[in-house]
Design a protein around this motif. Sequence first.
Motif, short mmCIF file in Angstrom:
data_model
loop_
_atom_site.label_atom_id
_atom_site.label_comp_id
_atom_site.label_asym_id
_atom_site.label_seq_id
_atom_site.Cartn_x
_atom_site.Cartn_y
_atom_site.Cartn_z
N GLN A 228 0.85 -1.16 0.21
CA GLN A 228 0.03 0.01 0.04
C GLN A 228 0.94 1.35 -0.03
O GLN A 228 1.55 1.61 1.03
CB GLN A 228 -0.76 -0.05 1.38
CG GLN A 228 -1.93 1.27 1.39
CD GLN A 228 -2.93 1.14 2.37
OE1 GLN A 228 -3.52 -0.18 2.79
NE2 GLN A 228 -3.36 2.06 3.08
N ALA A 229 0.80 1.99 -1.22
CA ALA A 229 1.79 3.06 -1.27
C ALA A 229 0.92 4.40 -0.94
O ALA A 229 1.58 5.47 -0.67
CB ALA A 229 2.11 3.19 -2.65
N PHE A 230 -0.32 4.42 -1.04
CA PHE A 230 -1.08 5.49 -0.71
C PHE A 230 -2.67 5.37 -0.38
O PHE A 230 -3.18 4.22 -1.13
CB PHE A 230 -0.90 6.56 -1.73
CG PHE A 230 -1.71 7.84 -1.62
CD1 PHE A 230 -1.26 8.91 -0.79
CD2 PHE A 230 -3.17 8.12 -2.17
CE1 PHE A 230 -2.16 9.99 -0.50
CE2 PHE A 230 -3.87 8.96 -1.88
CZ PHE A 230 -3.43 10.17 -1.04
N ASP A 236 -4.67 13.62 -4.45
CA ASP A 236 -3.63 13.46 -4.00
C ASP A 236 -2.71 12.13 -4.60
O ASP A 236 -1.59 11.84 -4.76
CB ASP A 236 -3.43 13.43 -2.28
CG ASP A 236 -3.76 14.79 -2.15
OD1 ASP A 236 -3.75 15.80 -2.59
OD2 ASP A 236 -4.45 14.80 -0.73
N GLY A 237 -3.69 11.05 -4.56
CA GLY A 237 -3.26 9.82 -4.77
C GLY A 237 -2.88 9.69 -6.58
O GLY A 237 -1.90 8.93 -6.93
N GLN A 240 0.61 11.34 -6.96
CA GLN A 240 1.54 10.54 -6.35
C GLN A 240 1.78 9.31 -7.26
O GLN A 240 2.97 9.06 -7.71
CB GLN A 240 1.40 9.55 -4.98
CG GLN A 240 2.40 8.85 -4.46
CD GLN A 240 2.29 8.38 -3.10
OE1 GLN A 240 1.81 9.11 -2.24
NE2 GLN A 240 2.70 7.45 -2.65
N TYR A 241 0.72 8.91 -7.93
CA TYR A 241 0.93 7.97 -9.08
C TYR A 241 1.57 8.37 -10.30
O TYR A 241 2.52 7.50 -10.81
CB TYR A 241 -0.52 7.60 -9.36
CG TYR A 241 -0.71 6.47 -10.65
CD1 TYR A 241 -0.19 5.17 -10.50
CD2 TYR A 241 -1.24 6.67 -11.74
CE1 TYR A 241 -0.27 4.29 -11.50
CE2 TYR A 241 -1.64 5.91 -12.81
CZ TYR A 241 -0.66 4.65 -12.72
OH TYR A 241 -1.04 3.91 -13.87
#
Length: 401
Positions: A228-230, A236-237, A240-241
């Motif tokens: 689980q990275a985020f 926001d997700g 980050q992706y």
Amino acid sequence: MSTETAIEVRGLWKRYGLPMPRLLRRVTGLITRASERTDTLPWALQDVSFTLRRGENLGIIGRNGAGKSTLLKVLAGVSPATKGEIDVRGRVFPMIELQAGANPNLTGRENIMLLGAVMGFSPREIRGRYDQIAEFSELGSWLERPVRMYSSGMLARLGISVALHSDSDLLMIDEVFGVGDYKFQQKCIRSIERLVKSETITILFVSHSPYAIQRLCDKVLLLDRGEQAFFGRTQDGLAQYFNAHRHLEPVVKFGEQEIRNRDGAGTFRFDTITFMNEKLELTPAFYTGQAATFEFGYRLSSELDNLSLRLRIFDNQNTCVTSLVNNFASIRPGAGKILCRVDSLNLMPGTYLLDLKASNNLLQDSTPNTVSFSVQWPQMGGAIPSQQGLFYTPASWALSK
């Protein structure tokens, strides 16, 4: 939106293989050795934890092999967790494999009744929904034929039509945007949007399309190789992706054996593809609206006249979003470079595929969807614009009386 918890996942781990109770491991050395081999298999999911309230919608994103579909299967009860706790409250309809559960020897009509019964509906309830399901599927007289005669697309239409009229508490969707033709896909999207706006259903949605995630989801779960990275806000997700793709190589080299289906006479061959920004600096990713330069290294064994070069860019749904073509009257033999500059790369954020084709009177070389690059928002920490679609179109607005 309700404050009631719809789904809670705590410390979820998943490893494929044949788990063996400790007691059996001690029976013989053979069983112990088999168990040890199972224990060395890689984890498909590692320590995943999140909570969703009733009416929230979660987009699950990540690269191929990140564990997205595995997570849906575990949450749906299709595949058991290796360890961890899962609390799913309400009736679940898993749209993981849309044709799963259909009996090939039954007609479409009979399979609608069967799938409804599996979902816990009484025969009277299913009959009351049948006309809506049949109309939505657009299968017409095919509903009176055995589904073994259906194409995979027709089976998918049948499954999703039942799912979208199931009144489930939780809907789990795995890449539904590949179902049917464009018109039917849009109808499915609109139906899902109506469910989202009703805030009466919780949706878990796996997709490679950032547009779809932004359009449908309140929150994002980003998986990276099962970890689980985020977990949090969609904007926001996605930021980050997109940022995670910055490790892509700015220079791609390839030889004869590194491109599948490489056709052509071979007099002209591409050797490298280099990505550069507006300052001609190497970059692994572009920003929306940024000037971009694609540099193609080549080698030519003999002089060619009237050489045509074509660059095409595809999105992650295999849609060609643009095609650039140029003709060269004559190219001398030897090694060289060709530069293609795009003054403003107005693609929405995402990962794209690039292919090249060189031809004169014969096809000389082709690189079918071999190279990928990413596009990001100019300010990763800022708010992501709400604009949707394939292209970002800057515009000015004014109020006039």
